[in-house]
Each structure stands twice: as structure tokens, then as C-alpha cells.
Design an enzyme around this catalytic site. Structure first.
Site, PDB file in Angstrom:
ATOM      1  N   GLY A  69      -4.478 -18.131 -19.501  1.00  0.00           N
ATOM      2  CA  GLY A  69      -4.907 -18.043 -18.108  1.00  0.00           C
ATOM      3  C   GLY A  69      -5.386 -19.384 -17.587  1.00  0.00           C
ATOM      4  O   GLY A  69      -4.773 -20.417 -17.828  1.00  0.00           O
ATOM      5  N   THR A 129      -3.336 -12.900 -26.478  1.00  0.00           N
ATOM      6  CA  THR A 129      -3.862 -11.577 -26.164  1.00  0.00           C
ATOM      7  C   THR A 129      -2.741 -10.669 -25.665  1.00  0.00           C
ATOM      8  O   THR A 129      -1.694 -11.123 -25.200  1.00  0.00           O
ATOM      9  CB  THR A 129      -4.964 -11.647 -25.094  1.00  0.00           C
ATOM     10  OG1 THR A 129      -4.402 -12.126 -23.855  1.00  0.00           O
ATOM     11  CG2 THR A 129      -6.088 -12.577 -25.524  1.00  0.00           C
ATOM     12  N   GLY A 150       4.911 -23.993 -11.542  1.00  0.00           N
ATOM     13  CA  GLY A 150       5.448 -23.132 -12.579  1.00  0.00           C
ATOM     14  C   GLY A 150       6.640 -22.296 -12.179  1.00  0.00           C
ATOM     15  O   GLY A 150       7.395 -21.840 -13.046  1.00  0.00           O
ATOM     16  N   SER A 151       6.830 -22.084 -10.873  1.00  0.00           N
ATOM     17  CA  SER A 151       7.952 -21.248 -10.432  1.00  0.00           C
ATOM     18  C   SER A 151       8.318 -21.629  -9.000  1.00  0.00           C
ATOM     19  O   SER A 151       7.558 -21.353  -8.067  1.00  0.00           O
ATOM     20  CB  SER A 151       7.574 -19.769 -10.512  1.00  0.00           C
ATOM     21  OG  SER A 151       8.638 -18.951 -10.084  1.00  0.00           O
ATOM     22  N   LYS A 203      -0.909 -22.107 -29.830  1.00  0.00           N
ATOM     23  CA  LYS A 203      -1.483 -21.076 -28.963  1.00  0.00           C
ATOM     24  C   LYS A 203      -2.796 -20.646 -29.612  1.00  0.00           C
ATOM     25  O   LYS A 203      -2.803 -19.892 -30.593  1.00  0.00           O
ATOM     26  CB  LYS A 203      -0.519 -19.890 -28.845  1.00  0.00           C
ATOM     27  CG  LYS A 203      -1.008 -18.788 -27.903  1.00  0.00           C
ATOM     28  CD  LYS A 203      -0.922 -19.208 -26.442  1.00  0.00           C
ATOM     29  CE  LYS A 203      -1.330 -18.073 -25.508  1.00  0.00           C
ATOM     30  NZ  LYS A 203      -1.194 -18.434 -24.089  1.00  0.00           N
ATOM     31  N   PRO A 253      12.462 -23.900 -11.737  1.00  0.00           N
ATOM     32  CA  PRO A 253      13.066 -22.832 -10.953  1.00  0.00           C
ATOM     33  C   PRO A 253      12.568 -21.463 -11.413  1.00  0.00           C
ATOM     34  O   PRO A 253      12.253 -21.266 -12.588  1.00  0.00           O
ATOM     35  CB  PRO A 253      14.565 -22.996 -11.221  1.00  0.00           C
ATOM     36  CG  PRO A 253      14.645 -23.733 -12.511  1.00  0.00           C
ATOM     37  CD  PRO A 253      13.457 -24.628 -12.549  1.00  0.00           C
ATOM     38  N   GLY A 303      -3.156 -22.855 -23.145  1.00  0.00           N
ATOM     39  CA  GLY A 303      -4.341 -22.028 -22.953  1.00  0.00           C
ATOM     40  C   GLY A 303      -3.995 -20.600 -22.583  1.00  0.00           C
ATOM     41  O   GLY A 303      -2.824 -20.188 -22.556  1.00  0.00           O
TER      42      GLY A 303
END
Length: 236
Positions: free
Chosen positions: A112, A41, A170-171, A37, A200, A110
Site C-alpha cells: 500500500g 497480505t 502506475g496505470s 516483498k 499502460p 511495500g
């Protein structure tokens, strides 16, 4: 791919969970994994950040974090406001290379979207990926509006001579709406890359995460998921 950058099309779309799923799938396939990472932040010193969350979900991975800034802002803004040094693409590339010397797979998550600024010269995650000529996975949301942001991310990668292995959603909800179901076929069209998985919505809450993660990802990402079967399950 020994180093894979993971970039979202925006914030809060499941990038960290997707990174964890890839790590878990690679571990299940017998690979050694490190997670880097570059800039964390919105976290105070000592708090568990995104790399720690990946380890919590995926299992025994090596984690590294180059900088931490207390305010939940873009890395360049957060660094400037905190009076702390910026993270540079060269530092990211060097750290990833060192981890790659001892691991089969290094995942660089990354902050964002792809072009979020890391320093006052406007350098980004894409610049770090260019230094290593490393691929950049796109993590995108499922719903309305994702086609535009995914297309823009793919165009930004292509303009910089970078390649992407594909897109991961992602979801993915239990009851997807029409736009989401249509996007399954349209995301590969607008990005010019294949759909490589769908996580999921409740993935991060599953105790079975390490063993279930491979079923959410395609063989390209060490999983068993099939885009063809998924589209057949969720027809538009």
C-alpha cells in the site's frame, strides 16, 4: 542505486506492475535483479504473491518474501489477527542488504502506501528505507485526486530525510481524461521530483512485457521513455 524501495500513494494503483517493469528494464540493461516483498497480505500459503507476479512479468529475478498473512489488511493488523510475528524495519533492511551483496539492483516493494504500519510500534516502510538511506520511488495513479496523495507522500519522505528519484504513473489509459493529462505536468510540481514513467493500463496482460517495459520508464530506471515526448503526445 543498489536498493530501491517502491511505494504507492495507496493500494491497487499498479505498484507491483511498476516494480516488474523496473525489474524488466534493468534485466534488459544487463543488470542482475532481486525483488523483496517484506509483507505479503491476503494470500494463503503456496499462492503466488506479488514477488511471484514480478518474476512472471519481468523474467529471471531473485525473489524473497519475509512474511505472509492470510487476510488482505495492513501488515500490522493482518499479523495481529493471524497471531503471527510482525515484520520489522531491521529485518527488511537486513534482507535487502544480503540481496544487494549478490545483485546489481534490489527492489523492495511495500504494502500500500508509505506509512502503512508494519508492527505494533507503528514502524513503516519508510523506517526500513531510513536504515539503508535508500531512495523511495513513488508510484501514483493518473486521475483526479492523485496530486494530493502524491504531495503528502513526498512531504512524508522529506520529513524523514528520505529522497525520491521521482514518480511513475502506475496505470495510464488509452484515452486519458483532462485531469489525467493535466496531472502529467502537475505531478512533478507537487512532488518536487521528475516524472519517470507511465505504464499502460493493460501492461500486465502483454506477452511482450519484458521487452516493452523499458519504453515505459525513463533512463533513470534503465528505460528509454521521455517525459517531454509523453507530455507532447498528451497535451492538456
Amino acid at each position: 542505486m543498489s536498493v530501491l524501495f517502491v511505494s504507492g500513494t495507496g493500494t491497487e494503483i499498479g505498484k507491483t506492475v511498476a516494480t516488474a517493469a523496473i525489474a524488466a528494464a534493468a534485466l534488459a540493461a544487463g543488470r542482475s535483479v532481486a525483488v523483496l516483498k517484506p509483507a505479503q497480505t491476503g494470500m494463503a500459503p503456496g499462492e503466488p504473491g506479488d514477488a511471484a507476479e514480478v518474476a512472471r512479468l519481468a523474467g529471471p529475478v531473485t525473489t524473497a518474501e519475509l512474511a505472509r498473512y492470510p487476510e488482505p489488511l495492513a501488515p500490522d493488523t493482518a499479523a495481529r489477527r493471524a497471531g503471527l510475528p510482525y515484520v520489522t524495519p531491521a529485518q527488511v533492511a537486513e534482507a535487502a542488504q544480503k540481496l544487494a551483496a549478490d545483485h546489481d539492483l534490489v527492489l523492495v516493494e511495500g504494502a500500500g502506501g508509505l506509512l502503512v504500519r508494519f508492527d505494533d510500534e507503528g514502524r513503516t516502510l519508510a523506517d526500513a528505507a531510513r536504515l539503508l538511506d535508500a531512495p523511495v520511488l513513488i508510484v501514483a495513479p493518473a486521475g483526479l485526486g492523485t496530486l494530493n496523495s502524491c504531495a503528502l507522500t513526498a512531504e512524508a519522505l522529506a520529513a524523514r530525510g528520505l529522497r525520491s528519484p521521482g514518480v511513475v504513473i502506475g496505470s495510464w489509459p488509452a484515452a486519458p481524461d483532462l485531469a489525467m493529462r493535466c496531472n502529467l505536468a502537475d505531478l512533478p510540481k507537487v512532488s518536487g521530483t521528475p516524472l519517470l514513467g507511465a505504464l499502460p493500463t493493460n501492461a500486465a496482460t502483454l506477452a511482450s512485457f519484458p521487452t516493452t517495459a523499458p519504453t515505459w520508464l525513463s533512463p533513470t530506471l534503465h528505460g528509454t521513455w521521455s517525459a517531454e515526448s509523453f507530455l507532447a503526445t498528451w497535451p492538456a
